[in-house]
Design an enzyme around this catalytic site. Sequence first.
Site, PDB file in Angstrom:
ATOM      1  N   GLU A 157       8.596  16.496  15.685  1.00 19.80           N
ATOM      2  CA  GLU A 157       9.064  16.339  14.306  1.00 19.80           C
ATOM      3  C   GLU A 157       8.295  17.326  13.417  1.00 19.80           C
ATOM      4  O   GLU A 157       7.067  17.302  13.370  1.00 19.80           O
ATOM      5  CB  GLU A 157       8.832  14.903  13.832  1.00 19.80           C
ATOM      6  CG  GLU A 157       9.391  14.659  12.443  1.00 19.80           C
ATOM      7  CD  GLU A 157       9.302  13.196  12.020  1.00 19.80           C
ATOM      8  OE1 GLU A 157      10.299  12.683  11.495  1.00 19.80           O
ATOM      9  OE2 GLU A 157       8.245  12.579  12.206  1.00 19.80           O
ATOM     10  N   LYS A 209       0.868  -1.182   0.000  1.00 23.76           N
ATOM     11  CA  LYS A 209       0.000   0.000   0.000  1.00 23.76           C
ATOM     12  C   LYS A 209       0.904   1.231   0.000  1.00 23.76           C
ATOM     13  O   LYS A 209       1.401   1.657   1.029  1.00 23.76           O
ATOM     14  CB  LYS A 209      -0.921   0.035   1.227  1.00 23.76           C
ATOM     15  CG  LYS A 209      -1.899   1.228   1.187  1.00 23.76           C
ATOM     16  CD  LYS A 209      -1.996   1.921   2.530  1.00 23.76           C
ATOM     17  CE  LYS A 209      -2.657   3.264   2.467  1.00 23.76           C
ATOM     18  NZ  LYS A 209      -1.902   4.327   1.753  1.00 23.76           N
ATOM     19  N   CYS A 258      12.737  11.200   7.890  1.00 18.27           N
ATOM     20  CA  CYS A 258      12.532  10.881   9.307  1.00 18.27           C
ATOM     21  C   CYS A 258      13.837  10.948  10.088  1.00 18.27           C
ATOM     22  O   CYS A 258      13.839  11.201  11.285  1.00 18.27           O
ATOM     23  CB  CYS A 258      11.871   9.524   9.448  1.00 18.27           C
ATOM     24  SG  CYS A 258      12.495   8.329   8.276  1.00 18.27           S
ATOM     25  N   GLU A 271       9.090   1.797  11.052  1.00 15.92           N
ATOM     26  CA  GLU A 271      10.133   2.821  10.951  1.00 15.92           C
ATOM     27  C   GLU A 271       9.379   4.135  10.958  1.00 15.92           C
ATOM     28  O   GLU A 271       8.654   4.454  10.025  1.00 15.92           O
ATOM     29  CB  GLU A 271      10.955   2.603   9.665  1.00 15.92           C
ATOM     30  CG  GLU A 271      12.239   3.386   9.655  1.00 15.92           C
ATOM     31  CD  GLU A 271      12.083   4.693   8.915  1.00 15.92           C
ATOM     32  OE1 GLU A 271      11.918   5.737   9.602  1.00 15.92           O
ATOM     33  OE2 GLU A 271      12.109   4.680   7.682  1.00 15.92           O
TER      34      GLU A 271
END
Length: 479
Positions: free
Chosen positions: A382, A173, A282, A248
């Site tokens: 973040e 996906k 990330c 992750e």
Amino acid sequence: MGMERCERLYVGGAWKLPETPTEAIPLVSPATEEIIGSVASGSASDVNSAVAAARAAFPTFSSTSPAERAQLLKQILDLMEERAEELAQAICREMGSAIGFARASQVPFGIAHVRAAIDVLEDYAFIRKQGTTAIAKEAIGVCGLITPWNWPLYQITAKVAPALAAGCTFLLKPSELSPLSAHLFAQIMHDAGTPPGVFNMVTGRGEDVGAAIASHPDIDMISITGSTRAGILVAQAAAPTVKRVTQELGGKSPNIILNDADFARVIPLGVAAAFRNVGQSCSAPTRMLVPADRLDEVAELAAATAQAMIVGNPSDDATDLGPVANRNQFAKVQEMIGVGIAEGAKLICGGLGKPEGLSAGYFVKLTIFSEVRPDMRIAQEEIFGPVLCIIPYADEDEAIRIANDTVYGLGSHVQSSDLDRARRIAGKIRAGQVHINYPAWDGFAAFGGYKQSGNGREYGVFGMDEYLETKAILGYFPE
């Protein structure tokens, strides 16, 4: 360039319309804010069909030899190399990556994961002797692979290549926000001769397709790269069927600049690393930790570096950085820049709004804050955009404490002219990767997080191990 219609799913070796007719999801150009295409919105019934196809293909594919799987990976590798420019152009259009960066990093690093899987297969011991016992490594089964929009091809191959190498069958996906490269990749899988049912792709929204994958009883493992919030939702949905979940997730990576480093070299490289892919990585080192007595010198070097970078049309060869990838990301980055200003951090370049002359598109001013305190939101959350926080520290112990003062633990950097000192500090950082003095990227180095940055590891042999179960067969080697 006409409208790009990605309105079919790839299930059981063929392109198919979604089983439930639904309105396709519009694809918006981050560079112009215009609709440039559409992507199929799959549903739970499409996931069921894809899982059934993968389940049916598993017994045969999992019993193929490593050499056969390596041969298939080589076919995929050749086609990716042949179509590299097409892939780069797609990534440029769908998520705004500067074309030069797509050609130099996005696509080659994606190809590198396939090459790494081939290399790992060459000498991987699927049966190991331990006295009279055999330790066998066997494909875990049917996998659900959920990938994000920021490194669209690279994240797909980081999962598909090791899953294939291990002998698994799977359902991908990809992000509905970056479907063009995913569709080109699915066509490559088809053209490479992947057996029907081994690779399936269902596009759609996370709450529809992602949720159906996470909770599916016939999926043995989920691998997701995405936000920490998305990773938690997937793990919760997966828990009742006790499947393996590797994640992750987010990061807020520190870059510790020690006082013996060559500041004229390491500060510009640190800014470039933080802003790579417009800060949409990330593991981007978005917290630069510097000696307090050299804060002004660092701020000056950092601002000069950012001001020399060209932000603009991603399809222009001269552009260093394009827009951020979508409207939601633009809004979030603007909000966090506003938060930094309100918190009293010292704005040394950039700020709110779009760069001069760029009224359309999700372009962000390259923004650097100095005098950032570790407890500020901009130092803890973040941001996922071109925003760098420069944080002063008094001594080495405080630098390590600040580096670890985060819920995340994905990437980290240490800069020093004293290698032993850098190694010692690397040992004290709670993160899955530490980079000493900006080394070259290593596609075989284990990648993954401590704390809320995730579970499990990707890349090289570590990535393939995640897709394997361990079976002990006692008495396999009699005395």
